[in-house]
Scaffold this active site. Sequence first.
Site, short mmCIF file in Angstrom:
data_model
loop_
_atom_site.label_atom_id
_atom_site.label_comp_id
_atom_site.label_asym_id
_atom_site.label_seq_id
_atom_site.Cartn_x
_atom_site.Cartn_y
_atom_site.Cartn_z
N HIS A 186 9.56 -24.54 8.39
CA HIS A 186 8.56 -25.19 9.24
C HIS A 186 7.12 -24.99 8.76
O HIS A 186 6.30 -25.90 8.87
CB HIS A 186 8.66 -24.68 10.69
CG HIS A 186 9.93 -25.06 11.37
ND1 HIS A 186 10.09 -25.01 12.73
CD2 HIS A 186 11.11 -25.53 10.88
CE1 HIS A 186 11.31 -25.41 13.06
NE2 HIS A 186 11.95 -25.73 11.96
N ASP A 242 0.88 -1.17 0.00
CA ASP A 242 0.00 0.00 0.00
C ASP A 242 0.92 1.22 0.00
O ASP A 242 2.14 1.10 -0.18
CB ASP A 242 -1.00 -0.04 1.17
CG ASP A 242 -0.36 0.20 2.53
OD1 ASP A 242 0.89 0.31 2.61
OD2 ASP A 242 -1.11 0.28 3.52
N HIS A 273 6.95 -31.54 9.73
CA HIS A 273 6.21 -30.29 9.51
C HIS A 273 5.08 -30.45 8.50
O HIS A 273 4.15 -29.66 8.46
CB HIS A 273 7.16 -29.19 9.06
CG HIS A 273 8.26 -28.94 10.04
ND1 HIS A 273 8.04 -28.43 11.30
CD2 HIS A 273 9.60 -29.15 9.95
CE1 HIS A 273 9.18 -28.33 11.95
NE2 HIS A 273 10.14 -28.78 11.17
N THR A 317 3.00 -1.54 8.63
CA THR A 317 3.40 -2.49 9.68
C THR A 317 3.54 -3.93 9.16
O THR A 317 4.12 -4.77 9.85
CB THR A 317 2.32 -2.54 10.77
OG1 THR A 317 1.08 -2.95 10.15
CG2 THR A 317 2.14 -1.18 11.44
N CYS A 377 3.18 -3.23 3.84
CA CYS A 377 2.43 -2.04 4.22
C CYS A 377 3.22 -1.35 5.33
O CYS A 377 4.41 -1.62 5.49
CB CYS A 377 0.98 -2.36 4.60
SG CYS A 377 0.75 -3.45 6.02
C1 RB5 Z 1 -1.62 2.81 6.48
O1 RB5 Z 1 -1.61 4.04 7.16
C2 RB5 Z 1 -1.36 1.67 7.44
O2 RB5 Z 1 -2.45 1.49 8.26
C3 RB5 Z 1 -1.03 0.42 6.67
O3 RB5 Z 1 0.08 0.63 5.86
C4 RB5 Z 1 -0.70 -0.81 7.51
O4 RB5 Z 1 0.26 -0.51 8.48
C5 RB5 Z 1 -1.85 -1.54 8.05
O5 RB5 Z 1 -1.72 -2.58 8.69
#
Ligand code: RB5
Length: 145
Positions: free
Chosen positions: A98, A8, A133, A67, A65
């Site tokens: 695994h 994203d 596994h 996180t 993304c």
């Molecule tokens: C976008 O602001 C953020 O929420 C997205 O990139 C991600 O971290 C969501 O899990």
Amino acid sequence: MKIAISSDHGGNNLRKEIVNLLNELGIEYKDFGPQTDDSVDYPDYAQPVAEGVANGEFDKGILICGTGIGMSISANKVKGIRCALVHDVFSAKATREHNDSNVLAMGERVIGPGLAKEIARTWLTTDFEGGRHENRVQKISALEN
Ligand code: RB5
């Protein structure tokens, strides 16, 4: 090996770094974008990668993304996907050996590009161990039914 990759807006920069790595490694890939830095919804970009891996068009997928969490949650909703959210090299190796993970998720806001590239390199070059596994991975699949 053919890879599907997307991000994203929160993962655009790291996606470009990982695309550079795929080029360096000579690995074939399709980049599902996004092509601009506009704000987008991560499930929309997880979907084509996850479905492409699940239907066999691609061998593995990489999702990024901010996180890595939203991408990993989204990808794991698709039947046949074992998406691992990874931010260290040990886990990158372990989840291939695994869990036979077929999608890798990372967060651009969590780790730097150097570590992310090492994680991706390790994940892409480590094989599933099978053996004890195998049964466990089959039990993951059974949870989908
Ligand atoms: C976008 O602001 C953020 O929420 C997205 O990139 C991600 O971290 C969501 O899990």
